[in-house]
Scaffold this motif. Sequence first.
Motif, PDB file in Angstrom:
ATOM      1  N   ASP A 107       0.819  -1.198   0.000  1.00  0.00           N
ATOM      2  CA  ASP A 107       0.000   0.000   0.000  1.00  0.00           C
ATOM      3  C   ASP A 107       0.856   1.253   0.000  1.00  0.00           C
ATOM      4  OD1 ASP A 107      -2.292  -1.397  -0.026  1.00  0.00           O
ATOM      5  OD2 ASP A 107      -2.545  -1.433   2.157  1.00  0.00           O
ATOM      6  N   GLU A 108       2.156   1.041   0.125  1.00  0.00           N
ATOM      7  CA  GLU A 108       3.047   2.179   0.314  1.00  0.00           C
ATOM      8  C   GLU A 108       3.695   2.646  -0.981  1.00  0.00           C
ATOM      9  OE1 GLU A 108       5.707   2.883   4.174  1.00  0.00           O
ATOM     10  OE2 GLU A 108       5.715   0.839   3.384  1.00  0.00           O
ATOM     11  N   GLU A 109       4.009   3.947  -1.028  1.00  0.00           N
ATOM     12  CA  GLU A 109       4.817   4.465  -2.127  1.00  0.00           C
ATOM     13  C   GLU A 109       6.207   4.734  -1.579  1.00  0.00           C
ATOM     14  OE1 GLU A 109       3.520   7.982  -4.200  1.00  0.00           O
ATOM     15  OE2 GLU A 109       1.592   7.025  -4.647  1.00  0.00           O
ATOM     16  N   VAL A 110       7.228   4.134  -2.172  1.00  0.00           N
ATOM     17  CA  VAL A 110       8.587   4.372  -1.678  1.00  0.00           C
ATOM     18  C   VAL A 110       9.466   4.923  -2.791  1.00  0.00           C
ATOM     19  CG1 VAL A 110       8.627   2.715   0.202  1.00  0.00           C
ATOM     20  CG2 VAL A 110       9.103   1.941  -2.117  1.00  0.00           C
ATOM     21  N   GLU A 111      10.407   5.758  -2.400  1.00  0.00           N
ATOM     22  CA  GLU A 111      11.374   6.269  -3.368  1.00  0.00           C
ATOM     23  C   GLU A 111      12.638   5.455  -3.265  1.00  0.00           C
ATOM     24  OE1 GLU A 111      12.310  10.400  -3.509  1.00  0.00           O
ATOM     25  OE2 GLU A 111      10.206  10.971  -3.791  1.00  0.00           O
ATOM     26  N   ILE A 112      13.053   4.875  -4.382  1.00  0.00           N
ATOM     27  CA  ILE A 112      14.284   4.079  -4.381  1.00  0.00           C
ATOM     28  C   ILE A 112      15.146   4.493  -5.573  1.00  0.00           C
ATOM     29  CG2 ILE A 112      13.241   2.069  -3.240  1.00  0.00           C
ATOM     30  CD1 ILE A 112      13.025   0.772  -6.002  1.00  0.00           C
ATOM     31  N   PRO A 113      16.456   4.170  -5.535  1.00  0.00           N
ATOM     32  CA  PRO A 113      17.295   4.476  -6.704  1.00  0.00           C
ATOM     33  C   PRO A 113      16.756   3.746  -7.936  1.00  0.00           C
ATOM     34  CG  PRO A 113      18.646   3.852  -4.829  1.00  0.00           C
ATOM     35  CD  PRO A 113      17.227   3.597  -4.434  1.00  0.00           C
ATOM     36  N   ALA A 114      16.799   4.436  -9.079  1.00  0.00           N
ATOM     37  CA  ALA A 114      16.220   3.881 -10.307  1.00  0.00           C
ATOM     38  C   ALA A 114      16.825   2.515 -10.635  1.00  0.00           C
ATOM     39  CB  ALA A 114      16.428   4.842 -11.466  1.00  0.00           C
ATOM     40  N   ALA A 115      18.087   2.314 -10.293  1.00  0.00           N
ATOM     41  CA  ALA A 115      18.763   1.073 -10.642  1.00  0.00           C
ATOM     42  C   ALA A 115      18.235  -0.111  -9.840  1.00  0.00           C
ATOM     43  CB  ALA A 115      20.270   1.221 -10.418  1.00  0.00           C
TER      44      ALA A 115
END
Length: 610
Positions: free
Chosen positions: A119-127
């Motif tokens: 249910d969460e939106e997380v920001e991660i490195p594109a790689a």
Amino acid sequence: MWSTFTSGILIALGWSLGRLNPDNVYTPVLMLVAAIIAGAPIARNAWQTLRFRILGIPALVTVAALGAIAIGEYWEAAVVTFLFAFGSYLEARTLDKTRGALRELLELAPEIARVRRGDEEVEIPAAEVEVGDLVIVRPGEKIPVDGVVLTGLATVNQAAITGESIPVEKGEGDQVFGGTINEAGYLEITTDRAGEDTTFARIIHLVEAAQAEKGRSQELLDRFARYYTPGIMIVALLTFLITRNAVLALTLLVIACPGALVIATPVSVVAGIGNAAKQGILIKGGDHLEKIGRIETIVLDKTGTLTMGQPKLMGIWARAGDEKELLRLAGTVERFSEHPLAKPIVEAAEVEGPLPEASAFQVWPGRGVSAEVEGRLIAVGSIKLMEQLAVDFDEVAISRLREQEKLGRTAVLVSEGLEVIGALFLADTPRPDAYTLVRDLKKHGIKEVIMLTGDNALTAKAIAEELGLDGYYAEKLPEEKVEVIKELRQKGRIVAMVGDGINDAPALATADVGIAMGAAGTDVALETADLILMADRLDMLPYAIGLSRGTLSNIRQNVVFAVIVVFALLAGVFGQAVVLASGMLVHQASVLLVILNAMRLLRYRPAKVA
Ligand code: ADP
Ligand code: MG
């Protein structure tokens, strides 16, 4: 850089002191120190290459400087090493700028991705995004992966991939690419490829590899230098032994360095490939560039290359008079085909109502399709298919076909069992930029432009005439297309084949130069083609050819200029008009001129016809 700068200051200091008092003891010492500071990195470099048995220019300079010191010409030693170091510094800087085209591309690389996990939106490195991840892209953000739009609607700037800055609309089911920018709108994307696998990452790798690849002429030059440098050393030695003039021998040694000659090809190639990459044109390297510049004959696939590849259903002929029934049967069979002709037929059929089940589906490549519908064997395709299935096609059917084909339409027959029950007429309009293609290609020195198609001869003729082509090959099965290319090559022509890169891959590989168009996202094209036009735009073809020719003539200018400079300097040395320092200056100036000339390619735009 530091050593160049310091030795420059020491030289200036020593020279000033020398002007004040010619007999001072500091000047020679300062010059000697300057020579050592500037010369040490050169000597180290020379030593390193010497271990690979390469006697390069640094070795020449080192020997010259040591020789100058040995005969007490500290001033000459300092100037030679300083100028060489300064020249290398400028060269590195300029090459760096030339490579900037690639860096601009790299700056477009996506860095972070917003991924939905649970249910969460997380920001991660594109790689770190994985295949299958759901990625969210808000307005103004960069798309971090290759994938398919799940929901949302946005206008996307795809310049990083296709070189085209006019944004395109992307909605549900559309393919999007990493490195492109969501200018307005909201997208949720299912990831197909991430990190190093994205089209964007592969473009970067291809361009890097291309810029590093040595063309054949460059290898020739390297081989030449391997003999040339020792040769010059021997000549210098002989000159010294005969004339007993050490200064003359040293001057000869330094002036004969083929500095400008050595960089003449690589700088132009790097600049040309950099320019192309910014336009979404990938040239796979110097060798390919040379081949592209020599193309004489261009063969283009019809469907999807010269035409839009989106045929429209223009008419139906049903022998029994029931057009809806004919369309229903044809649509059912075509539902299993991925050929561009299938789509409009299926769409038109579906409008009439739901389509029945079918079985025993079979594709006849370059001919058509067949299947069993409600116990009946139905085939849709060309006359060749009917021949193969032993279907009886009579005068009536043939004349129906011919009258439509004269209009440039593709006509396909529909058969049931061994009888033709009707025909469908489709039209695939030429791309708008196809009309000026021949003119633009000829302007860039192409001798003939030819169409290659599996479609029938009458249709091919109509389209070839409409577009002003020099000729056409029609009714060619995929394997025969390869034969056509081979034949043309056997006639001694340098042949390029332009196709979509998926079903034309064998022909692309057979041609001297394979050109894939609209190739964003297709692996086969990236691998087989020599020249890849990422954008689905025909006008990039003359651009790419013009740029390749421009690059070749730029290389030629550089080489000729470099050779003239070397010979002029040598003549000057023997005529005693050139001394060591001035010779070195002219030499380095020629290196810079070659670099500047190559840099013009970065701004090169092939001339458009008014
Ligand atoms: P092109 O060279 O124009 O790409 P193809 O080799 O794909 O053409 O096909 C050649 C011909 O075979 C078409 O013009 C058509 O007559 C027939 N054909 C191929 N596939 C189909 C299909 N799915 N339905 C009907 N006809 C087909
Ligand atoms: Mg095709």
